[in-house]
Design a protein around this motif. Structure first.
Motif, PDB file in Angstrom:
ATOM      1  N   SER A  51      -5.295  -9.436   0.721  1.00  0.00           N
ATOM      2  CA  SER A  51      -6.146  -9.144   1.872  1.00  0.00           C
ATOM      3  C   SER A  51      -5.855  -7.730   2.366  1.00  0.00           C
ATOM      4  O   SER A  51      -4.702  -7.402   2.698  1.00  0.00           O
ATOM      5  CB  SER A  51      -5.881 -10.149   2.992  1.00  0.00           C
ATOM      6  N   LEU A  52      -6.896  -6.895   2.422  1.00  0.00           N
ATOM      7  CA  LEU A  52      -6.705  -5.521   2.880  1.00  0.00           C
ATOM      8  C   LEU A  52      -6.228  -5.496   4.322  1.00  0.00           C
ATOM      9  O   LEU A  52      -5.367  -4.681   4.682  1.00  0.00           O
ATOM     10  CB  LEU A  52      -8.004  -4.733   2.738  1.00  0.00           C
ATOM     11  N   GLY A  53      -6.748  -6.377   5.148  1.00  0.00           N
ATOM     12  CA  GLY A  53      -6.320  -6.418   6.544  1.00  0.00           C
ATOM     13  C   GLY A  53      -4.850  -6.748   6.682  1.00  0.00           C
ATOM     14  O   GLY A  53      -4.133  -6.137   7.482  1.00  0.00           O
TER      15      GLY A  53
ATOM     16  N   PRO B 184      -7.659  -6.880  -5.567  1.00  0.00           N
ATOM     17  CA  PRO B 184      -8.510  -7.558  -4.582  1.00  0.00           C
ATOM     18  C   PRO B 184      -7.985  -8.922  -4.173  1.00  0.00           C
ATOM     19  O   PRO B 184      -8.493  -9.519  -3.207  1.00  0.00           O
ATOM     20  CB  PRO B 184      -9.864  -7.673  -5.299  1.00  0.00           C
TER      21      PRO B 184
ATOM     22  N   ILE C  24      -2.999   3.014   2.453  1.00  0.00           N
ATOM     23  CA  ILE C  24      -3.988   1.975   2.756  1.00  0.00           C
ATOM     24  C   ILE C  24      -5.345   2.349   2.177  1.00  0.00           C
ATOM     25  O   ILE C  24      -6.053   1.504   1.600  1.00  0.00           O
ATOM     26  CB  ILE C  24      -4.065   1.750   4.272  1.00  0.00           C
ATOM     27  N   LEU C  25      -5.733   3.616   2.318  1.00  0.00           N
ATOM     28  CA  LEU C  25      -6.993   4.074   1.736  1.00  0.00           C
ATOM     29  C   LEU C  25      -6.991   3.901   0.218  1.00  0.00           C
ATOM     30  O   LEU C  25      -7.975   3.409  -0.373  1.00  0.00           O
ATOM     31  CB  LEU C  25      -7.224   5.539   2.092  1.00  0.00           C
ATOM     32  N   GLN C  26      -5.912   4.294  -0.425  1.00  0.00           N
ATOM     33  CA  GLN C  26      -5.824   4.178  -1.874  1.00  0.00           C
ATOM     34  C   GLN C  26      -5.851   2.721  -2.323  1.00  0.00           C
ATOM     35  O   GLN C  26      -6.496   2.377  -3.323  1.00  0.00           O
ATOM     36  CB  GLN C  26      -4.556   4.876  -2.366  1.00  0.00           C
ATOM     37  N   PHE C  27      -5.181   1.867  -1.578  1.00  0.00           N
ATOM     38  CA  PHE C  27      -5.181   0.444  -1.926  1.00  0.00           C
ATOM     39  C   PHE C  27      -6.566  -0.153  -1.724  1.00  0.00           C
ATOM     40  O   PHE C  27      -7.008  -1.006  -2.505  1.00  0.00           O
ATOM     41  CB  PHE C  27      -4.153  -0.299  -1.076  1.00  0.00           C
ATOM     42  N   ALA C  28      -7.268   0.300  -0.693  1.00  0.00           N
ATOM     43  CA  ALA C  28      -8.625  -0.194  -0.464  1.00  0.00           C
ATOM     44  C   ALA C  28      -9.553   0.207  -1.605  1.00  0.00           C
ATOM     45  O   ALA C  28     -10.466  -0.542  -1.973  1.00  0.00           O
ATOM     46  CB  ALA C  28      -9.155   0.344   0.865  1.00  0.00           C
ATOM     47  N   LEU C  29      -9.326   1.380  -2.193  1.00  0.00           N
ATOM     48  CA  LEU C  29     -10.188   1.870  -3.268  1.00  0.00           C
ATOM     49  C   LEU C  29      -9.835   1.270  -4.621  1.00  0.00           C
ATOM     50  O   LEU C  29     -10.728   1.032  -5.446  1.00  0.00           O
ATOM     51  CB  LEU C  29     -10.103   3.392  -3.346  1.00  0.00           C
TER      52      LEU C  29
ATOM     53  N   ALA D 217      -2.826  -3.704   5.406  1.00  0.00           N
ATOM     54  CA  ALA D 217      -2.870  -2.600   6.370  1.00  0.00           C
ATOM     55  C   ALA D 217      -2.004  -2.896   7.585  1.00  0.00           C
ATOM     56  O   ALA D 217      -1.248  -2.029   8.046  1.00  0.00           O
ATOM     57  CB  ALA D 217      -4.307  -2.342   6.796  1.00  0.00           C
TER      58      ALA D 217
END
Length: 237
Positions: free
Chosen positions: A177-179, A174, A165-170, A182
């Motif tokens: 949706s990050l939410g 885009p 999740i951290l790697q995908f957020a970085l 996750a």
């Protein structure tokens, strides 16, 4: 997005700069694991390390359905760390991931560093950390050992998915949706963690019932109560 893809990432899931950063993290982590493994490996632990690596390889190659169209696989980090220690355990999982990527095209080469970081470094550290915190319970009796193995493996799986999740957020797309990503990844890996916990508990329990001295987590103190051999009563004169 399937759990197997999310945990065992393919090429292009995160961008090149983030892949390069976590590639460097993986190289540094594996170098540290090799240095630590030199201190831990001996005539007793080396064969066990080979068996652990083979077992982790086999379990990671088996995908199982979670929901329609969604599958996942076991990680084996906590299992490896509990049996052979964190340094050797991280090395075993890392080697498995390299072989899978190079020989079986399971996980992309550009994502290899991220996969090693998640499963061989973050997962192993989280699982072993929990096992060490609960070590007194594990050394008390067999049910305690099984419970500790289950919890450590569950935490290993969920925390390792947090690395993705951290790697995908970085560096992820885009457009997603990050939410939502996750929530999906964490929820699915909670289910996977239950299976991981059961297999880890059964495997470590089987080894401990025969050779508790080979279980890294149990070394340094007396064997668990239910695993000790009861001395025979002295014969009457």
């Amino acid at each position: 997005m399937s759990a197997s893809v999310a945990m065992h990432m393919s090429d292009g899931l995160i961008n090149a700069p983030v892949s390069a950063v976590f590639g460097a993290v993986a190289v540094a982590g594996m170098a540290a694991a090799m240095a630590g493994a030199r201190r831990d490996l001996d005539d007793r632990t080396a064969p066990m390390a080979g068996l652990v690596a083979a077992f982790v390889f086999a379990t990671q190659m088996l995908n199982f359905p979670i929901l329609p169209g969604v599958s996942g696989h076991l990680l084996g980090g906590a299992l490896a760390a509990i049996l052979v220690g964190p340094w050797v355990g991280a090395l075993c999982v890392g080697i498995v991931l390299v072989v899978q990527a190079l020989v079986f095209a399971d996980g992309g080469l550009t994502a290899l560093g991220a996969n090693i970081t998640n499963m061989a470094l973050i997962g192993v550290c989280a699982g072993y950390g929990v096992a060490v915190l609960l070590r007194r319970l594990a050394r008390r009796n067999r049910p305690g050992l099984l419970a500790v193995c289950f919890v450590a493996a569950f935490v290993n799986t969920v925390v390792a998915s947090g690395g993705f999740i951290l790697q995908f957020a970085l560096g992820g797309d885009p457009a997603f949706s990050l939410g939502a990503v996750a929530g999906s990844v964490l929820g699915l890996h909670c289910l996977i963690g239950i299976g991981e916990g059961l297999i880890t508990a059964l495997t470590v329990g089987a080894v401990a019932s025969v050779r508790p001295d080979l279980v890294h987590l149990l070394r340094g103190t007396a064997r668990p109560l239910e695993l000790r051999t009861v001395p025979a009563a002295p014969k009457e004169a």
